[in-house]
Design an enzyme around this catalytic site. Structure first.
Site, PDB file in Angstrom:
ATOM      1  NE  ARG A  88       4.539 -13.844  22.336  1.00 25.45           N
ATOM      2  CZ  ARG A  88       4.954 -14.586  21.323  1.00 25.45           C
ATOM      3  NH1 ARG A  88       4.084 -15.342  20.653  1.00 25.45           N
ATOM      4  NH2 ARG A  88       6.223 -14.613  20.970  1.00 25.45           N
ATOM      5  N   GLY A  90       0.652 -17.310  19.246  1.00 26.12           N
ATOM      6  CA  GLY A  90       1.618 -16.885  18.241  1.00 26.12           C
ATOM      7  C   GLY A  90       2.907 -17.682  18.303  1.00 26.12           C
ATOM      8  CG  ASP A  91       6.172 -19.628  15.560  1.00 33.26           C
ATOM      9  OD1 ASP A  91       7.389 -19.520  15.739  1.00 33.26           O
ATOM     10  OD2 ASP A  91       5.632 -20.689  15.202  1.00 33.26           O
ATOM     11  CB  ILE A  92       9.785 -17.117  17.216  1.00 30.14           C
ATOM     12  CG1 ILE A  92      10.972 -16.660  18.056  1.00 30.14           C
ATOM     13  CG2 ILE A  92      10.007 -16.838  15.729  1.00 30.14           C
ATOM     14  CD1 ILE A  92      12.206 -17.515  17.906  1.00 30.14           C
ATOM     15  CG  MET A 161      -0.525  -7.152  17.502  1.00 32.51           C
ATOM     16  SD  MET A 161      -2.165  -6.540  17.121  1.00 32.51           S
ATOM     17  CE  MET A 161      -1.743  -4.822  16.763  1.00 32.51           C
ATOM     18  N   GLY A 162       0.500 -10.734  19.964  1.00 36.76           N
ATOM     19  CA  GLY A 162       0.220 -12.037  20.552  1.00 36.76           C
ATOM     20  C   GLY A 162      -0.368 -11.821  21.931  1.00 36.76           C
ATOM     21  CB  ALA A 175       6.333  -5.843  19.671  1.00 39.58           C
ATOM     22  CB  CYS A 191       5.080 -14.166  13.233  1.00 35.77           C
ATOM     23  SG  CYS A 191       5.182 -12.614  14.146  1.00 35.77           S
TER      24      CYS A 191
END
Length: 238
Positions: A88, A90-92, A161-162, A175, A191
């Site tokens: 996806r 986004g980051d973490i 979100m991602g 989430a 994130c």
């Protein structure tokens, strides 16, 4: 255009297991779209919406920085958490008990072909749901998701979100922290955004616990209105 969406609540389910299931649904829609284009047919493509609650897990998006996970694999194991690099944006991100995770797997050709609008609609669904509880959810410029007290020293994120999209088919999603254990967020830079706090709905409302089912109902009400969709339930084994 098919605006019917098949809803499944998977309950508590392993992240990898759910990811594989998402991929299965995602690929089946892609295959049907490719077949329609190749054969000149107009077979209806389905849409899905999965609700799930994961055991403790950290996921890193395609553009993520591994340094944003602040502990090693051994420490995660001691905390009962797993880790995955995923496809996806986004980051973490952290997922865990007390968090509502939603995975809309939609053919946007059935709705609108605009990923920016799609993300804004997901954010709006959460913002409207928070408003039902008397909270003012907001967008933060350049930061996908939903926040509280944006532009103040007390800004905190309540929903991450991602998404991934291919040929206008979506997967992954949002989430929302409802009764989340916020201590798990201390093990990462959420994130990849330093200096920003994370919160949960029960904390904001000063409650020990908020009904997850009630929050899901509110999310679905706003989602179906925004997307002008009809939500259908099904008992599908997997």
């Amino acid at each position: 255009m098919n605006k019917r969406i098949l809803l499944e609540d998977l309950g508590q389910r392993d992240y990898k297991e759910t990811w594989d299931y998402q991929e299965e649904l995602f690929q089946s829609i892609l295959d049907l779209k490719i077949r329609n284009r190749r054969e000149g047919s107009q077979l209806e493509t389905p849409n899905h919406f999965l609700f799930v609650e994961h055991p403790h897990v950290y996921t890193l998006g395609k553009s993520g920085d591994m340094d944003n996970l602040l502990v090693d694999q051994d420490f995660l194991e001691k905390k009962g958490a797993t880790f995955y690099k995923i496809n996806r944006g986004g980051d973490i991100t952290y997922h865990g008990p007390g968090q509502i995770v939603g995975y809309p797997i939609l053919d946007l050709d059935n709705f609108f072909t605009d990923i920016h609008k799609y993300l804004r609609f997901l954010e709006e669904m959460v913002i409207l749901t928070l408003a039902d509880y008397g909270l003012k959810g907001e967008r933060s410029k350049g930061e996908t998701g939903v926040w509280l007290d944006v532009g103040t020293p007390f800004a905190r994120k309540i929903c991450a979100m991602g998404v991934r999209a291919s040929r206008w088919v979506t997967m992954h999603g949002f989430a929302l922290n409802v009764n989340a254990d916020l201590g798990y967020f201390d093990l990462m830079i959420p994130c990849g955004i330093k200096g920003k706090a994370v919160t949960s709905l029960n904390v904001e409302l000063g409650k020990k616990e908020v009904s997850m089912d009630e929050v899901k109902e509110k999310l679905l009400k706003h989602f179906s209105h925004l997307f002008e969709a009809e939500m259908l339930t099904q008992d599908r084994p997997y």
